[in-house]
Design a protein around this motif. Structure first.
Motif, short mmCIF file in Angstrom:
data_model
loop_
_atom_site.label_atom_id
_atom_site.label_comp_id
_atom_site.label_asym_id
_atom_site.label_seq_id
_atom_site.Cartn_x
_atom_site.Cartn_y
_atom_site.Cartn_z
N ASP A 51 0.83 -1.19 0.00
CA ASP A 51 0.00 0.00 0.00
C ASP A 51 0.87 1.25 0.00
O ASP A 51 1.42 1.64 1.02
CB ASP A 51 -0.92 0.00 1.23
CG ASP A 51 -1.82 1.22 1.29
OD1 ASP A 51 -1.86 2.01 0.33
OD2 ASP A 51 -2.48 1.39 2.33
N SER A 53 -0.38 4.21 -0.87
CA SER A 53 -1.34 5.31 -0.97
C SER A 53 -0.97 6.52 -0.11
O SER A 53 -1.47 7.62 -0.35
CB SER A 53 -2.74 4.83 -0.62
OG SER A 53 -2.82 4.43 0.73
N GLU A 59 -1.13 7.09 -7.35
CA GLU A 59 -2.56 6.92 -7.66
C GLU A 59 -3.03 5.52 -7.28
O GLU A 59 -4.12 5.35 -6.77
CB GLU A 59 -2.78 7.17 -9.15
CG GLU A 59 -4.23 7.29 -9.53
CD GLU A 59 -4.39 7.82 -10.95
OE1 GLU A 59 -4.59 6.99 -11.86
OE2 GLU A 59 -4.28 9.04 -11.12
N LYS A 60 -2.20 4.50 -7.57
CA LYS A 60 -2.56 3.14 -7.17
C LYS A 60 -1.31 2.29 -7.00
O LYS A 60 -0.26 2.60 -7.56
CB LYS A 60 -3.53 2.50 -8.16
CG LYS A 60 -2.91 2.05 -9.46
CD LYS A 60 -3.96 1.32 -10.31
CE LYS A 60 -3.34 0.90 -11.62
NZ LYS A 60 -4.22 0.15 -12.48
N THR A 61 -1.46 1.23 -6.19
CA THR A 61 -0.38 0.29 -5.94
C THR A 61 -0.86 -1.11 -6.30
O THR A 61 -1.95 -1.51 -5.87
CB THR A 61 0.02 0.29 -4.44
OG1 THR A 61 0.25 1.63 -4.01
CG2 THR A 61 1.27 -0.53 -4.21
#
Length: 176
Positions: A51, A53, A59-61
């Protein structure tokens, strides 16, 4: 006698040339922040390698392997660029992790051979989070362009660290 002299001249020439030819020097940076929250709360934000974030640019993992050594993750940044990373060390009890970037475009982050360590240390409701990194500049030969030199690399990494640490502080202190 003549052979020894030529060998000595050749050896001297090699030493002189080697002394003049140098590439980049490994850069090291460190940034810390004091957070008014327990270490467990801070670790809950940053301690899951899967994670990212909490890093403002992410924006995303996506990843695999959880928090096991050799786990991987791909961070997709705002704007679409990606960073591929691998977990090298993980110790939940000591609240520390170390990872490496395996692939990043130097236009995204002007570094090569990057490794980083995150440490969370707390006492009561006070926590110190430290994010350290070591890397080479984005341009590995001599005479780098300004956007890929040592200063650009340090500025980019420190900017990332400061933004990430400030974001963790805000998340951890929210509702405390």
């Amino acid at each position: 006698m003549k052979f020894r002299t030529l060998a000595a001249v050749a050896a001297l020439a090699t030493v002189t040339f080697a002394a003049q030819a140098h590439g980049p020097t490994r850069q090291k940076v460190s940034e810390s922040i004091e957070i008014n929250a327990p270490a467990d709360k801070v670790w809950a934000i940053v301690g899951n390698f899967q994670d990212g974030s909490w890093i403002p640019l992410v924006e995303k993992t996506e990843g695999k392997g959880g928090n096991e050594v050799k786990a991987t993750r791909t961070l997709t940044l705002k704007g679409g660029a990606t960073v591929e990373e691998e977990l090298a060390k993980y110790d939940a009890e000591k609240k520390t992790l170390m990872y490496r970037i395996n692939k990043v475009d130097v236009k995204t982050l002007p570094v090569n051979d990057y490794s980083s360590t995150i440490e969370v240390e707390g006492e009561g409701d006070k926590t110190k989070m430290t994010w350290r990194g070591a890397f080479y500049r984005g341009y590995m030969n001599n005479d780098p362009p300004p956007e890929l030199n040592d200063e650009a690399a340090k500025k980019a990494v420190l900017g990332l660290y400061k933004a990430g640490l400030e974001n963790v502080k805000a998340k951890a202190e929210k509702g405390s």
